[in-house]
Design an enzyme around this catalytic site. Structure first.
Site, PDB file in Angstrom:
ATOM      1  N   PRO A   1       0.847  -1.193   0.000  1.00  0.00           N
ATOM      2  CA  PRO A   1       0.000   0.000   0.000  1.00  0.00           C
ATOM      3  C   PRO A   1       0.885   1.246   0.000  1.00  0.00           C
ATOM      4  CG  PRO A   1       0.007  -1.024   2.164  1.00  0.00           C
ATOM      5  CD  PRO A   1       0.793  -1.925   1.254  1.00  0.00           C
ATOM      6  N   HIS A   2       0.446   2.289  -0.691  1.00  0.00           N
ATOM      7  CA  HIS A   2       1.267   3.500  -0.757  1.00  0.00           C
ATOM      8  C   HIS A   2       0.377   4.731  -0.842  1.00  0.00           C
ATOM      9  CE1 HIS A   2       0.743   1.713  -4.733  1.00  0.00           C
ATOM     10  NE2 HIS A   2       0.741   2.921  -5.234  1.00  0.00           N
ATOM     11  N   ALA A   3       0.923   5.840  -0.335  1.00  0.00           N
ATOM     12  CA  ALA A   3       0.196   7.102  -0.319  1.00  0.00           C
ATOM     13  C   ALA A   3       1.193   8.251  -0.362  1.00  0.00           C
ATOM     14  CB  ALA A   3      -0.647   7.207   0.949  1.00  0.00           C
TER      15      ALA A   3
END
Length: 93
Positions: free
Chosen positions: A4-6
């Protein structure tokens, strides 16, 4: 594995978090396998050098490396071993 990345405003450098689960989690992965380790990438919103793409790409390539995956799983409950493994295998610059 899951990545997951943001992007976050005000952040100046990438942050990597490794989350391990006692039992696999249904993450709707492409291989339908339960996820035991998630590598969270939190990147600066202001990213003119596209650092987020470089780091994401490096992790994606390493996750194709059976030895790297084995070492992640082998050390999943050892914080310092995980830190050392990721720090040694992934260049963040």
């Amino acid at each position: 594995m899951a990545i997951p990345h943001a992007k976050v405003a005000g952040l100046t450098q990438p942050v990597v978090g490794i989350v391990t689960f006692e039992t696999g989690v249904d993450w709707e992965a492409l291989d339908d396998a339960p996820v035991e380790i998630a590598i969270a990438l939190i990147m600066p919103l202001d990213d003119p050098n596209k650092t987020h793409l470089k780091v994401l790409s490096k992790f994606a390539r390493k996750l194709m490396d059976d030895a790297f995956i084995h070492n992640l799983k082998q050390n999943r409950h050892d914080t310092m071993a995980l830190y050392t493994l990721v720090n040694d295998e992934i260049e963040f610059n």
